[in-house]
Enzyme design. Sequence first.
Site, PDB file in Angstrom:
ATOM      1  N   ARG A 155     -27.132 -88.868   3.169  1.00  0.00           N
ATOM      2  CA  ARG A 155     -27.531 -87.480   3.427  1.00  0.00           C
ATOM      3  C   ARG A 155     -26.889 -86.995   4.721  1.00  0.00           C
ATOM      4  O   ARG A 155     -27.318 -87.377   5.821  1.00  0.00           O
ATOM      5  CB  ARG A 155     -29.051 -87.343   3.507  1.00  0.00           C
ATOM      6  CG  ARG A 155     -29.475 -85.911   3.851  1.00  0.00           C
ATOM      7  CD  ARG A 155     -30.927 -85.605   3.528  1.00  0.00           C
ATOM      8  NE  ARG A 155     -31.886 -86.259   4.385  1.00  0.00           N
ATOM      9  CZ  ARG A 155     -33.200 -85.963   4.403  1.00  0.00           C
ATOM     10  NH1 ARG A 155     -33.680 -85.036   3.601  1.00  0.00           N
ATOM     11  NH2 ARG A 155     -34.016 -86.629   5.190  1.00  0.00           N
ATOM     12  N   ASP A 213     -40.847 -86.938  10.435  1.00  0.00           N
ATOM     13  CA  ASP A 213     -39.447 -86.675  10.732  1.00  0.00           C
ATOM     14  C   ASP A 213     -39.316 -85.214  11.127  1.00  0.00           C
ATOM     15  O   ASP A 213     -40.315 -84.533  11.376  1.00  0.00           O
ATOM     16  CB  ASP A 213     -38.531 -87.070   9.576  1.00  0.00           C
ATOM     17  CG  ASP A 213     -38.735 -86.225   8.320  1.00  0.00           C
ATOM     18  OD1 ASP A 213     -39.460 -85.199   8.373  1.00  0.00           O
ATOM     19  OD2 ASP A 213     -38.169 -86.591   7.267  1.00  0.00           O
TER      20      ASP A 213
END
Length: 532
Positions: free
Chosen positions: A162, A446
């Site tokens: 990613r 996150d």
Amino acid sequence: MTIAITDQPPVAGAEKILTPEALAFIEELHNRFAGTRDALLAGRAEHRRAAAQSGRLDFLPETEHIRTGDWSVAAAPPALQDRRVEMTGPASPAKMAINALNSGAKVWLADLEDACAPTWHNVIDAQLNLYGAARGELSHTSAEGKEYRLRTDAPLATVVVRPRGWHLPEKHLLIDGAPAIGALVDFGLHFFHNAAHLAATGQGPFYYLPKMESHLEARLWNEVFTAAQDALGIPRGTVRATVLIETIPAAFQMEEILYELRDHASGLNAGRWDYLFSIIKYFRDAGADFVLPDRASVSMTAPFMRAYTELLVKTCHRRGAFAMGGMAAFIPNRREPDTTARAVEKVRADKTREAGDGFDGSWVAHPDLVPICQEVFDVVLGDRPNQLDRLREDVQVTPDQLLDIPSAGGEVTEAGLRLNLYVAVAYTAVWLSGNGAVAIHNLMEDAATAEISRSQIWQQLHNKVVLADTGNTVSTELVDKLLAEETERLRGEVAPEDFERHYLPASRLIGELATGAEFVDFLTLPAYELVS
């Protein structure tokens, strides 16, 4: 060459990654696509303002022919046919990369975005680890002498990388004196060094694409893939990309996003936490109907979240693409067996719902959760690698259902406001220290969850929300008071030098973002200016 590396502390092994040829490749991608990227980012603001003024989004009339047309994405290669469990985590440090590859998951989402604080060390170290992983050569010995090696007794997880979203810069690489595009740095370095090897072994290159807000942004990625493959002599269509549907405008363009990437697409993912952040951000000034309750009370069973996930499954399977479920953020704590047992049952229920809805797999954030997710999907899938044949023709989703935010129920409370402040400061502080994936109260936080926290505060303040448990109205004075108290609470939980170096700057930044007159689109943009 007009690309330059800024003066940074050296990173061991960087010369293997930052070769003249690799830098020239990034420069070529940047020069070719930066203008389009800049125009698309500018368009985001205009689209948001229009939606906030009307309180509406809708499926695009100009692309109806795509939604009604007969087409499908390219068939997935064997390495991506079975994705029932995907382990997510940063690609740096090496021991976390090795643990993810060894976890027993079918896929490792090697995260260079939300779970990665983009220090120069992390950016380069992640690329070195991905280089080693592609060749089965990754290893690590800790300072204490503990050795980490790739397992040979079972398959390793397939790597899906990613890169950063379109909006993020890379200030350590300058092109014509300006920061390079973070997404192209992450993709370009990985693709340049590994694409030919991964293609030859049938293991990629595979990518997860984050934060897109339109099919035109997907078109740009498709053009990048085509140009990169042509430049290195790799057959078109070798790249496979899964798109995170984690913004509210993208939820109205799922079919179009797959269509733009159809030669390179392999699926869509329900990026649930960023999706909630996007709803808050997009409709932050659209009135009380768009104010979400406390973050902890918004579940995946809320009708507007059900509409989003069921539409995603239907869209994917109609087009031959995989539907990937969202993150199980719980982190098991072996010192708290009762708490862990209760949380594991919640994870099991979440994954059972996803498998029953037709998802082909789902995410977990800890190796201990891999067997649980595997077991749940094994029950539904059996010997099949996926359930692409489950078309969910029973699902009919309208714009009103996707935007039915009041269906979340719940309340806004001072306890929730305090938690948002605590999490936002705690996460940002650790991010500033160079760690992008943080366990807070047994949950893996996150950038997405920190974004929800700080954006909720801004929205509550600017909508003068009355707190259900105290009767107080959210005001700048109240936020400042609670922020100071939560910051002091954190002072007592961390080392004094860490508090001074990271927690105080984080607290100041969160205070500015939460109470500022203008909403800042991404926490990570001003935070990035504070990292080296």
